[in-house]
Design an enzyme around this catalytic site. Structure first.
Site, PDB file in Angstrom:
ATOM      1  N   THR A  57       1.070  -1.408   0.390  1.00  0.00           N
ATOM      2  CA  THR A  57       0.195   0.125   0.190  1.00  0.00           C
ATOM      3  C   THR A  57       0.955   1.147   0.295  1.00  0.00           C
ATOM      4  O   THR A  57       0.207   2.681   0.109  1.00  0.00           O
ATOM      5  CB  THR A  57      -1.018  -0.005   1.237  1.00  0.00           C
ATOM      6  OG1 THR A  57      -0.238   0.118   2.350  1.00  0.00           O
ATOM      7  CG2 THR A  57      -2.121  -0.990   1.231  1.00  0.00           C
ATOM      8  N   TRP A  58       1.641   0.975   0.075  1.00  0.00           N
ATOM      9  CA  TRP A  58       2.728   2.202  -0.231  1.00  0.00           C
ATOM     10  C   TRP A  58       2.555   3.066  -1.388  1.00  0.00           C
ATOM     11  O   TRP A  58       1.913   2.613  -2.939  1.00  0.00           O
ATOM     12  CB  TRP A  58       4.426   1.849  -0.364  1.00  0.00           C
ATOM     13  CG  TRP A  58       5.265   2.899  -0.534  1.00  0.00           C
ATOM     14  CD1 TRP A  58       5.383   4.263   0.725  1.00  0.00           C
ATOM     15  CD2 TRP A  58       6.850   3.732  -0.684  1.00  0.00           C
ATOM     16  NE1 TRP A  58       6.334   4.830   0.661  1.00  0.00           N
ATOM     17  CE2 TRP A  58       7.074   4.220  -0.397  1.00  0.00           C
ATOM     18  CE3 TRP A  58       7.467   2.450  -1.415  1.00  0.00           C
ATOM     19  CZ2 TRP A  58       8.275   5.181  -0.690  1.00  0.00           C
ATOM     20  CZ3 TRP A  58       8.872   2.787  -1.566  1.00  0.00           C
ATOM     21  CH2 TRP A  58       9.122   4.055  -0.993  1.00  0.00           C
ATOM     22  N   ASP A 117      -0.615  -5.149   2.861  1.00  0.00           N
ATOM     23  CA  ASP A 117       0.723  -4.434   4.085  1.00  0.00           C
ATOM     24  C   ASP A 117       0.655  -2.800   3.879  1.00  0.00           C
ATOM     25  O   ASP A 117       0.417  -2.578   2.605  1.00  0.00           O
ATOM     26  CB  ASP A 117       1.897  -4.932   3.286  1.00  0.00           C
ATOM     27  CG  ASP A 117       3.588  -4.213   4.117  1.00  0.00           C
ATOM     28  OD1 ASP A 117       3.528  -5.063   5.224  1.00  0.00           O
ATOM     29  OD2 ASP A 117       3.703  -3.628   3.535  1.00  0.00           O
ATOM     30  N   TYR A 159       3.655   5.736   5.347  1.00  0.00           N
ATOM     31  CA  TYR A 159       2.975   5.533   4.149  1.00  0.00           C
ATOM     32  C   TYR A 159       1.856   7.246   4.293  1.00  0.00           C
ATOM     33  O   TYR A 159       0.514   6.730   4.766  1.00  0.00           O
ATOM     34  CB  TYR A 159       1.936   4.069   3.931  1.00  0.00           C
ATOM     35  CG  TYR A 159       3.032   3.050   3.495  1.00  0.00           C
ATOM     36  CD1 TYR A 159       4.378   3.267   3.377  1.00  0.00           C
ATOM     37  CD2 TYR A 159       2.414   1.626   3.664  1.00  0.00           C
ATOM     38  CE1 TYR A 159       5.330   2.411   3.628  1.00  0.00           C
ATOM     39  CE2 TYR A 159       3.616   0.773   3.410  1.00  0.00           C
ATOM     40  CZ  TYR A 159       4.965   1.091   3.902  1.00  0.00           C
ATOM     41  OH  TYR A 159       5.571   0.235   3.567  1.00  0.00           O
ATOM     42  N   GLN A 181      10.721  -8.322   6.890  1.00  0.00           N
ATOM     43  CA  GLN A 181      10.428  -7.342   5.764  1.00  0.00           C
ATOM     44  C   GLN A 181      11.592  -6.622   5.038  1.00  0.00           C
ATOM     45  O   GLN A 181      11.611  -6.123   5.270  1.00  0.00           O
ATOM     46  CB  GLN A 181       9.566  -6.811   5.734  1.00  0.00           C
ATOM     47  CG  GLN A 181       8.532  -6.463   4.136  1.00  0.00           C
ATOM     48  CD  GLN A 181       7.289  -5.259   5.141  1.00  0.00           C
ATOM     49  OE1 GLN A 181       7.167  -4.569   4.521  1.00  0.00           O
ATOM     50  NE2 GLN A 181       6.069  -6.093   4.779  1.00  0.00           N
TER      51      GLN A 181
HETATM   52  P1  NAP Z   1       6.449  -2.825  -6.220  1.00  0.00           P
HETATM   53  O1  NAP Z   1       5.452  -3.463  -5.537  1.00  0.00           O
HETATM   54  O2  NAP Z   1       8.024  -3.418  -6.608  1.00  0.00           O
HETATM   55  O3  NAP Z   1       6.174  -1.857  -7.782  1.00  0.00           O
HETATM   56  C1  NAP Z   1       5.121  -1.563  -7.868  1.00  0.00           C
HETATM   57  C2  NAP Z   1       4.723  -0.265  -9.020  1.00  0.00           C
HETATM   58  O4  NAP Z   1       4.806  -1.666  -9.974  1.00  0.00           O
HETATM   59  C3  NAP Z   1       3.830   0.538  -9.061  1.00  0.00           C
HETATM   60  O5  NAP Z   1       4.085   1.508  -9.938  1.00  0.00           O
HETATM   61  C4  NAP Z   1       2.957  -0.697  -9.919  1.00  0.00           C
HETATM   62  O6  NAP Z   1       1.735   0.326 -10.470  1.00  0.00           O
HETATM   63  C5  NAP Z   1       3.824  -1.320 -10.622  1.00  0.00           C
HETATM   64  N1  NAP Z   1       2.813  -2.677 -10.684  1.00  0.00           N
HETATM   65  C6  NAP Z   1       2.331  -3.217 -10.083  1.00  0.00           C
HETATM   66  N2  NAP Z   1       1.691  -5.083 -11.024  1.00  0.00           N
HETATM   67  C7  NAP Z   1       2.791  -4.408 -11.910  1.00  0.00           C
HETATM   68  C8  NAP Z   1       2.728  -6.093 -12.783  1.00  0.00           C
HETATM   69  N3  NAP Z   1       1.763  -6.771 -13.085  1.00  0.00           N
HETATM   70  N4  NAP Z   1       2.610  -5.260 -13.802  1.00  0.00           N
HETATM   71  C9  NAP Z   1       3.958  -3.915 -14.292  1.00  0.00           C
HETATM   72  N5  NAP Z   1       3.837  -2.938 -12.900  1.00  0.00           N
HETATM   73  C10 NAP Z   1       2.918  -3.431 -11.840  1.00  0.00           C
HETATM   74  O7  NAP Z   1       6.971  -1.760  -5.916  1.00  0.00           O
HETATM   75  P2  NAP Z   1       6.313  -1.303  -3.737  1.00  0.00           P
HETATM   76  O8  NAP Z   1       5.045  -0.622  -3.877  1.00  0.00           O
HETATM   77  O9  NAP Z   1       7.643  -0.631  -3.369  1.00  0.00           O
HETATM   78  O10 NAP Z   1       7.031  -3.000  -3.003  1.00  0.00           O
HETATM   79  C11 NAP Z   1       5.394  -3.408  -2.494  1.00  0.00           C
HETATM   80  C12 NAP Z   1       5.154  -2.839  -1.587  1.00  0.00           C
HETATM   81  O11 NAP Z   1       5.970  -3.431  -0.077  1.00  0.00           O
HETATM   82  C13 NAP Z   1       4.609  -1.694  -1.161  1.00  0.00           C
HETATM   83  O12 NAP Z   1       3.727  -1.315  -1.531  1.00  0.00           O
HETATM   84  C14 NAP Z   1       5.029  -1.708   0.698  1.00  0.00           C
HETATM   85  O13 NAP Z   1       3.298  -2.180   0.925  1.00  0.00           O
HETATM   86  C15 NAP Z   1       5.737  -2.472   0.618  1.00  0.00           C
HETATM   87  N6  NAP Z   1       7.089  -1.721   1.172  1.00  0.00           N
HETATM   88  C16 NAP Z   1       8.085  -1.783   2.315  1.00  0.00           C
HETATM   89  C17 NAP Z   1       9.233  -1.233   2.616  1.00  0.00           C
HETATM   90  C18 NAP Z   1      10.255  -1.508   4.103  1.00  0.00           C
HETATM   91  O14 NAP Z   1      10.630  -0.552   3.969  1.00  0.00           O
HETATM   92  N7  NAP Z   1       9.377  -2.415   5.015  1.00  0.00           N
HETATM   93  C19 NAP Z   1       9.962  -0.207   1.515  1.00  0.00           C
HETATM   94  C20 NAP Z   1       8.729  -0.270  -0.077  1.00  0.00           C
HETATM   95  C21 NAP Z   1       8.193  -1.110   0.175  1.00  0.00           C
HETATM   96  P3  NAP Z   1       0.175   0.576 -10.784  1.00  0.00           P
HETATM   97  O15 NAP Z   1      -0.555   0.708  -9.139  1.00  0.00           O
HETATM   98  O16 NAP Z   1      -0.336   1.279 -11.923  1.00  0.00           O
HETATM   99  O17 NAP Z   1      -0.095  -1.228 -10.884  1.00  0.00           O
END
Ligand code: NAP
Length: 277
Positions: free
Chosen positions: A20-21, A49, A54, A163
């Site tokens: 949900t970031w 998550d 966020y 994580q």
């Molecule tokens: P991610 O999931 O690797 O990438 C998200 C990006 O990819 C968004 O721009 C999304 O756009 C796009 N996307 C999603 N599914 C897709 C698909 N099937 N094909 C093409 N593009 C796609 O990056 P993230 O948001 O950094 O990581 C996921 C989650 O991990 C976060 O939301 C958060 O909850 C958690 N996180 C935790 C930490 C920590 O420090 N613990 C750090 C970073 C992230 P659309 O929404 O337009 O589809």
């Protein structure tokens, strides 16, 4: 949706959940984000998550709106910021998160990254929250090997997860963290499995995707959860991509696929510093 029951979390979790970031940052996209999370739940991605960080708590409100009236069956993960992670501050931060989420219990509560407060104080607060029913499990995020080992010394057998950043382009944890966590039953929750949209798509990745009639992103997700002990939490607010993400859990990569992906994205040769961005 394929699920896993692994280690210290004594229930089935989906291999692919939802991040949900960047949700909750604008009023205009809020309804779409709520709908996206609800569709994700319908598709079986019932691990959500989020974090107090966020959108300064607004992402938790989006999650609260999405799960209102359908709390059962959702495995809710949230995180305390390191600056709040003192003995008392952790309890207060959790209570604020519960309010924004509109729930009585967070299933898994994490320290977002290590900071100034001693791990022992944060863990003492996690235990208090667990004993009072405000959380069910606790874990950590972005902890290096030395801090993970310290957690284990302070509270043997309790930390449910680390994580961490893990995707085809960021494989460092395979050298030391994965082999340490797996036998102890500490779940790896892989964040940014698509490298936040920066995933390179070399010809080998495209070839594997073509063989499975899938997208390169689906292959990246299937790859991240190929071994027991890892789940992942891609973020999407788009219906088509959510459906693709859920379907990726069914994609089984062959030894040939894995060899070609190793060639394009080589595994680490030895321990490397934990990446976080
Ligand atoms: P991610 O999931 O690797 O990438 C998200 C990006 O990819 C968004 O721009 C999304 O756009 C796009 N996307 C999603 N599914 C897709 C698909 N099937 N094909 C093409 N593009 C796609 O990056 P993230 O948001 O950094 O990581 C996921 C989650 O991990 C976060 O939301 C958060 O909850 C958690 N996180 C935790 C930490 C920590 O420090 N613990 C750090 C970073 C992230 P659309 O929404 O337009 O589809």
């Amino acid at each position: 949706m394929r699920t896993t029951t692994f280690g210290r979390i004594l229930e089935a979790l989906p291999l692919i959940g939802q991040g949900t970031w960047e949700m909750g940052e604008s009023r205009r996209s809020r309804a779409q984000e709520v709908r996206a999370l609800q569709l994700g739940l319908e598709l079986g991605m019932n691990l959500i998550d989020t974090a107090e960080m966020y959108a300064s708590g607004d992402a938790e409100e989006v999650v609260g709106e999405a799960i209102a009236g359908r709390r059962d069956g959702v495995f809710l993960v949230s995180k305390v910021l390191p600056q709040n992670a003192s003995r008392k501050g952790t309890v207060k931060a959790c209570e604020r998160s519960l309010k924004r989420l509109g729930v009585e219990t967070i299933d898994l509560y994490l320290l977002h990254w290590p900071g100034e407060h001693p791990l022992a104080d944060t863990i003492a607060a996690f235990r208090e929250l667990r004993d009072s029913g405000k959380i069910r499990y606790w874990g950590v995020s972005n902890l290096r090997m030395d801090d993970l080992a310290e957690c284990e010394r302070i509270a043997p057998g309790e930390n449910a997860t680390n994580q961490v950043l893990y995707n085809l382009q960021r494989r460092g944890i395979e050298a030391d963290m994965v082999p340490w966590c797996h036998p102890r039953g500490v779940l790896i929750m892989a964040y940014s499995p698509l490298d936040q949209g920066r995933l390179r798509k070399p010809k080998q990745l495209k070839a594997v995707a073509a063989r499975h009639n899938a997208t390169p992103e689906q292959v990246a997700l299937a790859w991240s959860v190929r071994n027991e002990g890892v789940v992942t939490i891609p973020k999407s607010s788009n219906e088509t991509r959510l459906r693709q993400n859920a379907a990726a859990a069914e994609l089984l990569l062959t030894p040939q696929d894995l060899a070609e992906l190793d060639e394009a994205f080589p595994p680490p040769r030895g321990p490397v510093e934990l990446e976080t961005a």
